[in-house]
Motif scaffolding. Structure first.
Motif, short mmCIF file in Angstrom:
data_model
loop_
_atom_site.label_atom_id
_atom_site.label_comp_id
_atom_site.label_asym_id
_atom_site.label_seq_id
_atom_site.Cartn_x
_atom_site.Cartn_y
_atom_site.Cartn_z
N UNK A 1 3.73 3.09 1.34
CA UNK A 1 4.57 4.25 1.62
C UNK A 1 4.02 5.52 0.96
N UNK A 2 4.73 6.61 1.19
CA UNK A 2 4.41 7.86 0.49
C UNK A 2 4.58 7.68 -1.01
N UNK A 3 5.62 6.95 -1.41
CA UNK A 3 5.83 6.69 -2.84
C UNK A 3 4.66 5.92 -3.45
N UNK A 4 4.07 5.01 -2.68
CA UNK A 4 2.89 4.30 -3.16
C UNK A 4 1.73 5.26 -3.35
N UNK A 5 1.57 6.20 -2.43
CA UNK A 5 0.52 7.21 -2.57
C UNK A 5 0.74 8.04 -3.83
N UNK B 1 6.57 -8.53 -6.81
CA UNK B 1 6.95 -7.85 -5.58
C UNK B 1 7.20 -6.37 -5.71
N UNK B 2 6.86 -5.78 -6.85
CA UNK B 2 7.04 -4.34 -7.01
C UNK B 2 6.12 -3.59 -6.03
N UNK B 3 6.46 -2.36 -5.66
CA UNK B 3 5.63 -1.59 -4.74
C UNK B 3 4.20 -1.45 -5.25
N UNK B 4 3.27 -1.38 -4.33
CA UNK B 4 1.85 -1.33 -4.68
C UNK B 4 1.53 -0.14 -5.59
N UNK B 5 2.02 1.03 -5.25
CA UNK B 5 1.72 2.22 -6.05
C UNK B 5 2.25 2.12 -7.46
N UNK B 6 3.47 1.62 -7.60
CA UNK B 6 4.07 1.46 -8.92
C UNK B 6 3.29 0.45 -9.77
N UNK C 1 -3.81 14.73 -9.17
CA UNK C 1 -2.77 13.89 -9.75
C UNK C 1 -1.40 14.22 -9.21
N UNK C 2 -0.42 14.36 -10.09
CA UNK C 2 0.97 14.64 -9.69
C UNK C 2 1.11 15.95 -8.94
N UNK C 3 0.17 16.87 -9.14
CA UNK C 3 0.25 18.17 -8.47
C UNK C 3 0.12 18.04 -6.96
N UNK C 4 -0.41 16.92 -6.50
CA UNK C 4 -0.58 16.73 -5.05
C UNK C 4 0.63 16.07 -4.40
N UNK C 5 1.62 15.69 -5.19
CA UNK C 5 2.75 14.93 -4.65
C UNK C 5 3.48 15.70 -3.55
N UNK C 6 3.68 17.00 -3.74
CA UNK C 6 4.42 17.77 -2.74
C UNK C 6 3.67 17.77 -1.41
N UNK C 7 2.34 17.86 -1.46
CA UNK C 7 1.54 17.83 -0.22
C UNK C 7 1.65 16.46 0.45
N UNK C 8 1.65 15.39 -0.35
CA UNK C 8 1.79 14.05 0.20
C UNK C 8 3.12 13.89 0.91
N UNK C 9 4.17 14.38 0.27
CA UNK C 9 5.51 14.25 0.86
C UNK C 9 5.64 15.09 2.12
N UNK C 10 5.11 16.30 2.08
CA UNK C 10 5.23 17.19 3.23
C UNK C 10 4.51 16.61 4.45
N UNK C 11 3.35 15.97 4.20
CA UNK C 11 2.56 15.41 5.29
C UNK C 11 2.94 13.96 5.60
N UNK C 12 3.90 13.41 4.83
CA UNK C 12 4.32 12.02 5.00
C UNK C 12 3.11 11.07 4.95
N UNK C 13 2.28 11.27 3.91
CA UNK C 13 1.03 10.53 3.77
C UNK C 13 1.22 9.29 2.92
#
Length: 278
Positions: free
Chosen positions: A107-111, A55-60, A140-152
């Protein structure tokens, strides 16, 4: 067997099928990618698949599966297959509706986990849509801020690629070819890896492989489809030599219909979970 174990078995059975035109199988290696790399990748993905089952999150779970898969010298062996298998393993029941619920709830965390997975292996991907460079998965991880800002969310990411990526299209349309592959595998007779190889050829003859299109262009993907149709027709008439020749020729040309193989791996998992025995 548990769902995670069936997912690993599906990966093993998929690579064991032969002939599988253009892909590594038990009779064909690439110069830098061999049968045993796929075996090792399937075993290494186990912890991530078990995480999905728990049951762990898909992204993890996906990142963990890819990280484990990467612990062999061949590089990317089953990235696309794992992207299908993780939500299938996580689903409460194996139905298009249940798996759709899993992916739509990402979720965004999965992304973020999905993007981090690209740091473990080199994956061939298309350029992002115009004006969407900040969401290029190769960052990779460099895109995380953009994902969070856009709630993607991860589902949003798949929607961005669904027009040209067969795995993303499965995610956003209820995994239709995956379930179709499972039904076809169940219908056929013989060993399950041989059935999977037949379904692989049938699927290759039905729809252009999006991985081939990414690597070699749309015209090459369409040419492979026509050649697959010819080989399939010959096989149905009892001439297996053309299928073998077709398989060898794609390997020699460096054409790898990876998306089709990934979908067959997903279909094998569904078939195993529904009671088809190897």
């Amino acid at each position: 067997m548990t769902p995670a174990e069936h997912a690993q078995l599906a990966l093993l059975l998929e690579v064991a099928g032969t002939p599988k035109p253009g892909n590594v199988d038990r009779d064909r290696d690439f110069p830098d990618l061999r049968f045993e790399h796929f075996l090792a990748g399937a075993i290494g993905s186990g912890a991530g698949l078990r995480a999905a089952e728990e049951g762990k999150p898909v992204g993890e779970a996906f990142e963990q599966a890819v990280e484990g898969m990467s612990h062999q010298e061949g590089g990317n062996t089953q990235f696309g297959a794992l992207l299908l298998l993780v939500p299938l393993v996580k689903a409460d029941e194996l139905s298009p509706e249940s798996v759709t619920e899993v992916v739509e709830e990402t979720t965004v965390e999965d992304a973020e986990g999905f993007y981090r997975a690209f740091e473990h292996v080199d994956v061939a991907v298309s350029d992002p849509p115009e004006g969407m460079d900040e969401f290029d998965v190769r960052r990779g991880s460099s895109a995380v801020s953009a994902l969070r800002e856009a709630d993607t969310t991860l589902y949003d990411v798949m929607e961005l690629s669904a027009d040209k990526d067969g795995i993303a299209r499965e995610w956003t349309n209820g995994f239709p070819r995956t379930f179709q592959a499972s039904e076809r595998i169940a219908e056929l007779d013989g060993g399950i890896s041989a059935r999977a190889a037949q379904v692989y050829l049938e699927f290759l003859a039905h729809e252009p492989d999006t991985f081939v299109a990414k690597r070699h262009g749309k015209k090459v993907a369409e040419s492979v489809l026509v050649r697959a149709q010819e080989a399939l027709q010959e096989a149905r008439e009892g001439n297996s030599e053309l299928v073998t020749a077709f398989a060898d020729s794609l390997v020699e040309e460096g054409i790898n219909p990876g998306t089709t193989a990934d979908i067959v791996a997903g279909g094998l998992f569904v078939a195993l979970e529904r009671g088809v025995s190897p």
